[in-house]
Design a protein around this motif. Structure first.
Motif, mmCIF file in Angstrom:
data_model
loop_
_atom_site.group_PDB
_atom_site.id
_atom_site.type_symbol
_atom_site.label_atom_id
_atom_site.label_comp_id
_atom_site.label_asym_id
_atom_site.label_seq_id
_atom_site.Cartn_x
_atom_site.Cartn_y
_atom_site.Cartn_z
ATOM 1 N N ARG A 699 0.777 -1.306 0.155
ATOM 2 C CA ARG A 699 -0.081 0.151 0.172
ATOM 3 C C ARG A 699 0.962 1.239 -0.077
ATOM 4 N N GLU A 700 1.936 1.196 0.467
ATOM 5 C CA GLU A 700 2.918 2.155 0.618
ATOM 6 C C GLU A 700 3.652 2.507 -0.776
ATOM 7 N N THR A 701 3.473 1.670 -1.676
ATOM 8 C CA THR A 701 4.057 1.866 -2.902
ATOM 9 C C THR A 701 3.382 1.892 -3.988
ATOM 10 N N LEU A 702 1.945 2.681 -3.576
ATOM 11 C CA LEU A 702 0.921 2.761 -4.801
ATOM 12 C C LEU A 702 0.960 4.281 -4.820
ATOM 13 N N ASP A 703 1.253 4.887 -5.632
ATOM 14 C CA ASP A 703 1.055 6.343 -6.053
ATOM 15 C C ASP A 703 -0.464 6.664 -6.508
ATOM 16 N N PRO A 704 -1.252 7.988 -6.473
ATOM 17 C CA PRO A 704 -2.415 8.131 -6.964
ATOM 18 C C PRO A 704 -2.760 7.503 -8.189
ATOM 19 N N ASP A 705 -1.772 7.507 -9.190
ATOM 20 C CA ASP A 705 -2.124 6.834 -10.241
ATOM 21 C C ASP A 705 -2.651 5.618 -10.458
ATOM 22 N N PHE A 706 -2.104 4.769 -9.276
ATOM 23 C CA PHE A 706 -2.122 3.285 -9.256
ATOM 24 C C PHE A 706 -3.148 2.821 -8.015
ATOM 25 N N ASP A 707 -3.459 3.855 -7.277
ATOM 26 C CA ASP A 707 -4.199 3.344 -6.165
ATOM 27 C C ASP A 707 -5.468 2.832 -6.116
ATOM 28 N N ARG A 708 -6.022 2.948 -7.531
ATOM 29 C CA ARG A 708 -7.270 2.367 -7.679
ATOM 30 C C ARG A 708 -7.224 0.671 -7.878
ATOM 31 N N ASN A 709 -5.897 0.286 -8.073
ATOM 32 C CA ASN A 709 -5.784 -1.080 -8.123
ATOM 33 C C ASN A 709 -4.601 -1.702 -7.447
ATOM 34 N N ASP A 710 -4.938 -2.141 -6.016
ATOM 35 C CA ASP A 710 -3.828 -2.538 -5.411
ATOM 36 C C ASP A 710 -3.377 -3.955 -5.611
ATOM 37 N N LYS A 711 -3.754 -4.331 -6.771
ATOM 38 C CA LYS A 711 -3.024 -5.890 -7.058
ATOM 39 C C LYS A 711 -2.104 -5.502 -8.295
ATOM 40 N N ILE A 712 -1.841 -4.396 -8.479
ATOM 41 C CA ILE A 712 -0.831 -3.967 -9.722
ATOM 42 C C ILE A 712 0.600 -4.722 -9.324
ATOM 43 N N HIS A 713 0.803 -4.577 -8.084
ATOM 44 C CA HIS A 713 1.962 -5.334 -7.641
ATOM 45 C C HIS A 713 2.127 -5.714 -6.280
ATOM 46 N N GLN A 714 2.968 -6.584 -5.782
ATOM 47 C CA GLN A 714 3.122 -6.770 -4.189
ATOM 48 C C GLN A 714 4.418 -6.442 -3.866
ATOM 49 N N CYS A 715 4.689 -5.876 -2.889
ATOM 50 C CA CYS A 715 5.876 -5.480 -2.396
ATOM 51 C C CYS A 715 6.235 -5.713 -0.822
ATOM 52 N N TYR A 716 7.339 -6.285 -0.743
ATOM 53 C CA TYR A 716 7.830 -6.447 0.752
ATOM 54 C C TYR A 716 9.485 -6.034 1.059
ATOM 55 N N ILE A 717 9.797 -5.577 2.242
ATOM 56 C CA ILE A 717 10.826 -5.486 2.608
ATOM 57 C C ILE A 717 11.328 -6.705 3.561
ATOM 58 N N ILE A 718 12.316 -7.204 3.382
ATOM 59 C CA ILE A 718 12.633 -8.267 3.973
ATOM 60 C C ILE A 718 14.058 -8.084 4.787
ATOM 61 N N LYS A 719 14.406 -8.590 6.053
ATOM 62 C CA LYS A 719 15.686 -8.358 6.605
ATOM 63 C C LYS A 719 16.006 -9.806 7.278
ATOM 64 N N HIS A 720 17.488 -9.979 7.579
ATOM 65 C CA HIS A 720 17.786 -11.099 8.662
ATOM 66 C C HIS A 720 17.030 -10.570 9.922
ATOM 67 N N LYS A 721 16.722 -11.663 10.695
ATOM 68 C CA LYS A 721 16.254 -11.472 11.960
ATOM 69 C C LYS A 721 17.522 -11.213 12.851
ATOM 70 N N SER A 722 17.126 -10.205 13.980
ATOM 71 C CA SER A 722 18.151 -9.746 14.611
ATOM 72 C C SER A 722 18.961 -10.862 15.755
#
Length: 722
Positions: A699-722
């Motif tokens: 949701r944080e990576t959807l600008d106003p021109d794509f916010d009508r379609n939240d399935k345009i992409h899926q995006c994740y931040i992945i880190k090593h566990k502490s």
């Protein structure tokens, strides 16, 4: 044996000339020559043969608006070997035509079994002429390719060679008023020929001329020069005959002086020349050409669409409307241009009835959009494309009144135009505030109009989604026409700047196949980064618009980081990383096309290839073999790929777990992997959430021109566990 065609017995020498012209305009050229008193003519293909004296030769050069070159054949002979070519050329009395101190160039046209390429033919002829003069005087002429004192033409047709002096020296369409480079407008002599074919001339009785899509103004300038009786060769400084031994400088100067005195006073002309074009560059070029041609104040050109411009038209005076509208060479171009041609046809029958109308186009289907019956058409070649110049008398019997009554904009098109304007208004403040040049305006908002429309500066890139088999093909075609006819008027952009593609699932090498060969590239900017985009040649343009916020996120996180871009495409994310201060970047993709594109993007932004590298490789195999570590990794793999360059078939839902683990093995402690994909039914492997710290940032990576379609992409931040 060589047959000598011209001799030099006396000042009253008669010359047999070959005057070339654009194909289809031979009759026009002959009539033009007759008008100058040069009546001993014979028609050929794309040429007129003229028998005349020296003065007539000069008149043809100075006054012909239609001619391409004036050639003086001096010998012809049969050739059965390369040695025959050499001997035949050497046998000519070259001292009648030039001296050893002249510079020369040789143009060879045509090949046969003995002369297999024109360069070889030109070299053999050059050797023969050089050896002729060495034997005569011990000197040899030098070669000068650009503007030689004597230009020689060699024509090989089957086993016959014709050798000529090119008296014009270069193509006569170069009048001297048009700036070279930039645009690719109609050639001046073709424009002049079509004007003459349409009935324009010095005493034609027509008092108005309009070009509603004037481009750089070639029709307007040529018409004004005709009406003012300005010799087309008056501004040319270079002629091929000036180094020719039989050139009479005094006679030429007298003819030049006479031509200067023939020019009419513009104040007494009483003719209106008007042109419009919606492209600023075109109008700027037209104004410069008008100035250089010496017809300032005679022609009025305005940056405007013809549909909106109010021309100064005298309804009681006869006139000519002549234009060369865009004619697309691809099916998508044609769809975009149908509406333009219909609007043009509607405009001419409503505004200039009783006039003559000529239109040049390569597309017969587009020509049929004009609601009038053509009186005749002329086949010509324009820029290597076969075209026809259609002549429509806009008289009561020729106009298709039932077609005129139909509206260009259907109810469906009007509804779609309203939606586009609504979307544009909604996005306007965001676009202006963030200086967004490229964005999605429409994405199948209305299910029956299943297209995506992206704006790239002042271009519209339209992708038609593949319709289900249950949809009637005729209905789908009509809806697509509604879309293409609505876009120019709704967004106020040129029909020629609307690009249509059909989008469907791509596999294997289809992902990289070319749609076109136009190399239509432009530079766009995004958050301080410059990118090369290509709207025509590939399915995708080189810039994934939905990932704009992801690229900005990378830019914000990249300072001092070692950045890895997997499945890098055109390395736009790497450019953002460099703009954000990344210590280094490595971009990996298996496509030759895209890795080369990536290097050009990096070079465009002036990043050193020492620290910002691109590598062509299968990303999965590369990850398995690499031992390097990175602080920030971006991975945006395709949904599916079975390219032969890959060791295995990639299915993102099935294989993303392995991909993420391989990428995490290359991620330094404290680093971040940004993992994205465009599979709309994607579900993240739960096991990954147990192994690593995972945050869904879609949701944080959807600008106003794509916010009508939240399935345009899926995006994740992945880190090593502490």
């Amino acid at each position: 044996m060589s047959t000598i065609l011209q001799t030099t017995d006396s000042a009253s020498q008669v010359y047999a000339l070959e005057i070339t012209c654009p194909l289809g305009l031979e009759n026009v050229l002959e009539k033009e020559l007759h008008g100058e008193g040069l009546t001993q003519t014979r028609l050929g293909e794309a040429q007129v043969k003229l028998t005349t004296d020296l003065e007539g030769m000069y008149k043809a050069c100075l006054w012909s608006r239609v001619a391409t070159r004036v050639m003086l054949p001096i010998a012809n002979f049969k050739m059965e070997s390369a040695d025959d070519l050499y001997n035949g050329v050497k046998a000519i009395q070259w001292s009648d035509h030039m001296s050893a101190t002249n510079t020369m160039a040789i143009d060879c046209h045509g090949t046969n079994h003995h002369i297999r390429n024109t360069q070889f033919g030109a070299v053999r002829a050059k050797d023969a002429i050089a050896d002729y003069f060495v034997a005569l005087s011990g000197e040899r002429p030098n070669v000068e390719k650009e503007q030689p004192e004597v230009r020689i033409a060699l024509r090989i047709k089957r086993d016959v060679v014709t050798v000529s002096i090119d008296l014009s020296g270069e193509s006569m369409h170069r009048r001297g008023y048009r700036q070279q480079g930039g645009m690719a407008p109609l050639k001046e002599n073709l424009a002049a020929g079509l004007l003459l074919r349409a009935g324009w001339g010095t005493d034609c009785g027509l008092t108005q001329l309009i070009d509603p899509m004037c481009g750089s103004g070639t029709f307007l300038v040529e018409a004004a020069m005709m009406s003012l009786d300005i010799a087309p060769g008056l501004r040319r400084s270079y002629w091929g005959f000036k180094g020719w031994k039989q050139h009479d400088h005094r006679m030429w100067q007298q003819l030049m002086d006479f031509a200067k005195n023939r020019k009419k006073d513009p104040a007494t002309l009483g003719i209106r020349f008007q042109g419009t074009d919606r492209e600023q560059k075109a109008i700027a070029a037209a104004r410069e050409n008008i100035k250089r041609a010496g017809v300032t104040g005679v022609i009025d050109v305005t940056m405007s669409s013809f549909q909106e411009h109010e021309f100064d038209i005298n309804p009681d005076a006869p006139g000519l409307l002549i234009t060369n509208p865009p004619y697309g060479e691809r099916i998508g171009d044609e769809m975009a241009l149908i509406a333009l041609y219909r609007q043009l046809g509607e405009w001419v029958v409503n505004h200039v009835r009783g006039w003559q109308f000529m239109m040049l186009t390569s597309n017969d289907h587009l020509a049929r959009q004009i609601p009038a019956r053509p009186e005749k058409s002329t086949r010509v070649i324009n820029g290597g494309i076969e075209c026809r110049a259609y002549q429509f008398p806009l008289l009561a019997g020729s106009i298709k009144e039932d077609v005129v009554a139909q509206s260009v904009m259907t109810p469906g098109a009007q509804m779609f135009a309203n939606r586009l304007q609504k979307n544009a208004k909604k996005l306007k403040k965001w676009v202006e505030k963030n200086k967004i040049q490229c964005y999605r305006l429409y994405d199948a908002d209305m299910p029956e109009y299943s297209v995506a429309i992206d704006i790239y500066q002042d271009w519209a890139h339209v992708q038609e989604y593949q319709a289900p088999k249950s949809v009637d093909p005729e209905k789908a075609k009509q809806r697509l026409f509604d879309v293409m006819s609505a876009i120019p008027s709704a967004l106020n952009i040129s029909e020629a700047k609307v690009i249509l593609k059909q989008r469907q699932r791509q596999t294997g090498k289809e992902q990289y196949e070319k749609f076109d060969q136009t190399k239509h590239e432009m530079i766009v900017e995004e958050y301080g980064c410059d990118f090369i985009v290509n709207l025509k040649d590939y399915l995708d343009t080189g810039l994934f618009l939905d990932h704009r916020p992801v690229r900005k996120l990378i830019q914000d996180k990249a300072n001092g980081k070692r950045f890895l871009n997997l499945f890098c495409y055109t390395a736009t994310a790497s450019v953002h990383a460099g703009q954000g201060g990344a210590h280094s970047s490595l971009s990996v993709d298996m496509s030759n096309t895209y890795t080369e594109w990536a290097r050009r993007n990096i070079e465009l932004n002036e990043f050193s290839d020492r620290y910002h590298q691109v590598e062509r490789a299968d990303c999965i195999e590369w990850l398995k073999q690499s031992r390097d570590t990175f602080d920030l990794i971006f991975m945006d793999p395709p949904t599916f790929s079975n390219s032969k360059k890959m060791a295995d078939v990639l299915d993102i839902q099935r294989d993303h777990g392995e991909l993420v683990r391989l990428a995490m093995a290359r991620l330094a402690k404290g680093g971040e992997l940004i993992f994205s994909n465009n599979y709309r039914r994607f579900v993240l492997d739960e096991a990954l959430e147990h192994e690593f710290e995972v945050k869904n940032i879609t949701r944080e990576t959807l600008d106003p021109d794509f916010d009508r379609n939240d399935k345009i992409h899926q995006c994740y931040i992945i880190k090593h566990k502490s």
